[in-house]
Design a protein around this motif. Sequence first.
Motif, PDB file in Angstrom:
ATOM      1  N   HIS A   1      -3.124  -3.502  -3.121  1.00  0.00           N
ATOM      2  CA  HIS A   1      -4.442  -4.047  -3.450  1.00  0.00           C
ATOM      3  C   HIS A   1      -4.362  -5.433  -4.066  1.00  0.00           C
ATOM      4  CE1 HIS A   1      -6.472  -0.215  -2.692  1.00  0.00           C
ATOM      5  NE2 HIS A   1      -5.327   0.322  -3.097  1.00  0.00           N
TER       6      HIS A   1
ATOM      7  N   ASP B   1      -9.519  -3.783  -6.575  1.00  0.00           N
ATOM      8  CA  ASP B   1      -9.186  -3.523  -7.976  1.00  0.00           C
ATOM      9  C   ASP B   1      -7.740  -3.858  -8.341  1.00  0.00           C
ATOM     10  OD1 ASP B   1      -8.185  -1.485  -6.456  1.00  0.00           O
ATOM     11  OD2 ASP B   1      -8.763   0.119  -7.817  1.00  0.00           O
TER      12      ASP B   1
ATOM     13  N   HIS C   1      -9.859  -1.712  -1.269  1.00  0.00           N
ATOM     14  CA  HIS C   1     -10.893  -0.687  -1.161  1.00  0.00           C
ATOM     15  C   HIS C   1     -12.139  -1.247  -0.489  1.00  0.00           C
ATOM     16  CE1 HIS C   1      -8.810   2.164  -3.787  1.00  0.00           C
ATOM     17  NE2 HIS C   1      -8.550   1.164  -4.606  1.00  0.00           N
TER      18      HIS C   1
ATOM     19  N   HIS D   1      -1.184  -2.053  -7.537  1.00  0.00           N
ATOM     20  CA  HIS D   1      -2.411  -2.706  -8.011  1.00  0.00           C
ATOM     21  C   HIS D   1      -2.113  -3.875  -8.942  1.00  0.00           C
ATOM     22  CE1 HIS D   1      -4.373   0.971  -6.560  1.00  0.00           C
ATOM     23  NE2 HIS D   1      -5.556   0.442  -6.800  1.00  0.00           N
TER      24      HIS D   1
HETATM   25 MN    MN Z   1      -7.509   1.284  -6.499  1.00  0.00          MN
END
Ligand code: MN
Length: 275
Positions: free
Chosen positions: A7, A12, A37, A247
């Motif tokens: 990501h 996020d 996402h 992330h």
């Molecule tokens: Mn996530």
Amino acid sequence: MIDLHCHSHFSDGTLSPTALLAKALEANIRILALTDHDTTAGLAELHAMAKGHAISIVNGIEFSTRWKKYDIHVLGLQVDPEHLGLQALIEQQNTNRVARAVQIGDRLAELGIADTFAKSCVIAGHERVGRPHFAQALINEGVVPDMRSAFKRYLGRGKKGYVPTPWLDLETATCGIKAAGGQAVLAHPLKYALTNLKLNELIRAFKMAGGDGLEVISGEMTSLQIQCMADFCARYALLASSGSDYHGDNMSRIALGRQARLPVNCTPIWHQWDC
Ligand code: MN
Ligand code: MN
Ligand code: MN
């Protein structure tokens, strides 16, 4: 190294696609899928930065979907980001996501914690905020000490700040990914805390909906868990995928591309790819 799940700050993650690429090159990753996402907005920057480097960028997305009462994530790999049907699904998800975020903010305000929606938007840099952004806002306000307690006390299922979202159903997301030329992969099958029987039912439903692959490796897993996922691939003739679900360094247990190798009895989803 191959990483088919990560990501950027377009969803996020904490890093820009540019910073993510630098990490990927440093880690010697040769195939990288950005799977933000419900958005493909980070892909253009990633492609632009990857030009001239020995790395293949895969157009990806991670759709939040609903199957029965569960929130299930489906990855789309090798999608055409320009596909109109795909973009329509993304728009629908975003509308629902923003409406839900506003509601979470209202719930928290009722509990005496003001302006968390606006603060989450500032943290994210956009208004398609999710629960991790609210968690960060709660941390910044000194309401909770860390992510875990933010979810445990406010944002987790059944807590006062929890608002379910009317996500796309599993079939719609899977078909949408395929219509956009992509392959659909059931993300992190062990993250849903399903019984083995329910998980089997989910994987069967996903296969029936046209699903192509299973994320046999997602982040940190035991070899027993990995073998169990590989067995599901064999049972349902699904291809195997592997990703870190990275992330950002402060948000992920494992670094980009640092997940274990796929078991030898799996067919890696990238084996059919031209990269
Ligand atoms: Mn996530
Ligand atoms: Mn996920
Ligand atoms: Mn993810």
